[in-house]
Scaffold this motif. Sequence first.
Motif, short mmCIF file in Angstrom:
data_model
loop_
_atom_site.label_atom_id
_atom_site.label_comp_id
_atom_site.label_asym_id
_atom_site.label_seq_id
_atom_site.Cartn_x
_atom_site.Cartn_y
_atom_site.Cartn_z
N GLU A 2 94.23 -2.71 0.76
CA GLU A 2 94.30 -4.16 0.52
C GLU A 2 93.07 -4.84 1.13
OE1 GLU A 2 96.64 -6.13 -1.04
OE2 GLU A 2 97.95 -4.47 -1.59
N PRO A 3 92.50 -5.82 0.43
CA PRO A 3 91.35 -6.54 0.97
C PRO A 3 91.73 -7.34 2.21
CG PRO A 3 91.95 -7.39 -1.21
CD PRO A 3 92.90 -6.27 -0.88
N ALA A 4 90.74 -7.56 3.05
CA ALA A 4 90.95 -8.38 4.24
C ALA A 4 91.29 -9.80 3.80
CB ALA A 4 89.70 -8.39 5.11
N PRO A 5 92.10 -10.51 4.60
CA PRO A 5 92.41 -11.90 4.23
C PRO A 5 91.15 -12.75 4.19
CG PRO A 5 93.24 -11.36 6.42
CD PRO A 5 92.69 -10.11 5.84
N THR A 25 98.82 -4.34 -7.62
CA THR A 25 99.05 -4.34 -9.06
C THR A 25 97.76 -4.15 -9.84
OG1 THR A 25 100.99 -5.75 -8.83
CG2 THR A 25 99.99 -5.67 -11.00
N ASN A 26 96.75 -4.95 -9.54
CA ASN A 26 95.49 -4.87 -10.26
C ASN A 26 94.83 -3.51 -10.05
OD1 ASN A 26 93.47 -6.30 -11.93
ND2 ASN A 26 92.18 -5.85 -10.16
N GLY A 27 94.87 -3.00 -8.84
CA GLY A 27 94.26 -1.70 -8.56
C GLY A 27 94.90 -0.58 -9.34
N THR A 52 94.02 -1.09 -13.16
CA THR A 52 92.61 -0.81 -13.41
C THR A 52 92.31 0.68 -13.33
OG1 THR A 52 91.96 -2.99 -12.58
CG2 THR A 52 90.25 -1.29 -12.64
N GLN A 53 92.81 1.33 -12.28
CA GLN A 53 92.55 2.76 -12.11
C GLN A 53 93.22 3.59 -13.19
OE1 GLN A 53 90.24 4.10 -9.98
NE2 GLN A 53 89.82 1.92 -9.80
N SER A 54 94.42 3.17 -13.62
CA SER A 54 95.08 3.93 -14.69
C SER A 54 94.26 3.89 -15.98
CB SER A 54 96.50 3.42 -14.94
OG SER A 54 96.49 2.17 -15.58
N GLU A 55 93.63 2.75 -16.25
CA GLU A 55 92.78 2.64 -17.45
C GLU A 55 91.47 3.41 -17.27
OE1 GLU A 55 92.27 -1.39 -18.80
OE2 GLU A 55 94.42 -1.78 -18.63
N GLU A 56 90.83 3.24 -16.11
CA GLU A 56 89.55 3.91 -15.88
C GLU A 56 89.70 5.43 -15.84
OE1 GLU A 56 87.52 2.30 -12.47
OE2 GLU A 56 87.34 0.32 -13.39
N VAL A 84 105.60 -4.90 -7.14
CA VAL A 84 104.42 -4.27 -7.71
C VAL A 84 104.84 -3.40 -8.90
CG1 VAL A 84 102.58 -2.59 -7.28
CG2 VAL A 84 103.11 -4.34 -5.57
N ALA A 85 105.90 -2.63 -8.71
CA ALA A 85 106.36 -1.74 -9.78
C ALA A 85 106.71 -2.53 -11.04
CB ALA A 85 107.58 -0.93 -9.30
N GLU A 86 107.38 -3.65 -10.85
CA GLU A 86 107.77 -4.49 -11.98
C GLU A 86 106.54 -5.03 -12.71
OE1 GLU A 86 110.21 -8.65 -12.39
OE2 GLU A 86 110.83 -7.26 -10.82
N HIS A 87 105.56 -5.52 -11.96
CA HIS A 87 104.35 -6.05 -12.58
C HIS A 87 103.56 -4.96 -13.30
CE1 HIS A 87 105.03 -9.43 -9.72
NE2 HIS A 87 104.65 -10.11 -10.78
#
Length: 149
Positions: free
Chosen positions: A41-44, A95-97, A100-104, A128-131
Amino acid sequence: MNYKRILIAVDNSTSAEKAAKAGYDMASLCQAEVALLNIVEPAPPIANPDFGFTPAIVELYDNSVENSHVLLKEIEQKYGNGTTTTYLSVLDTATNGILTQSEEWSADLIVLGTHGRTGLNHFLMGSVAEHVARKSACPVLIVPNKADV
């Protein structure tokens, strides 16, 4: 279905362990290769834009990536049984990670666990799973925390 590329998203939780076991079992049945994905996760956000990345923040990120690789290696050793495995440690939101990784990586299937949050926690944090299941271009196997795999 005959899956050839299975992406297993993991963190350091019991539900992720169950997802990893289920994902590797599926990979073994299908003779598929696996990508183990851990999101760092990115830093705040920092209040002062002039502050930038201090050495402490860079070190924190480096430690997170190092810990991520250790986690992925432990999971592969525990459940891999010789399955061809790629490690993916990515700085992103969960979610985005995963999407994105599944597509890449051209995944045929995404496997992830769910913490089973309900009520206010689910409302505030979401799932996350739902999204991922809603937005994914490929099938998603969600392994519940209560599953006996």
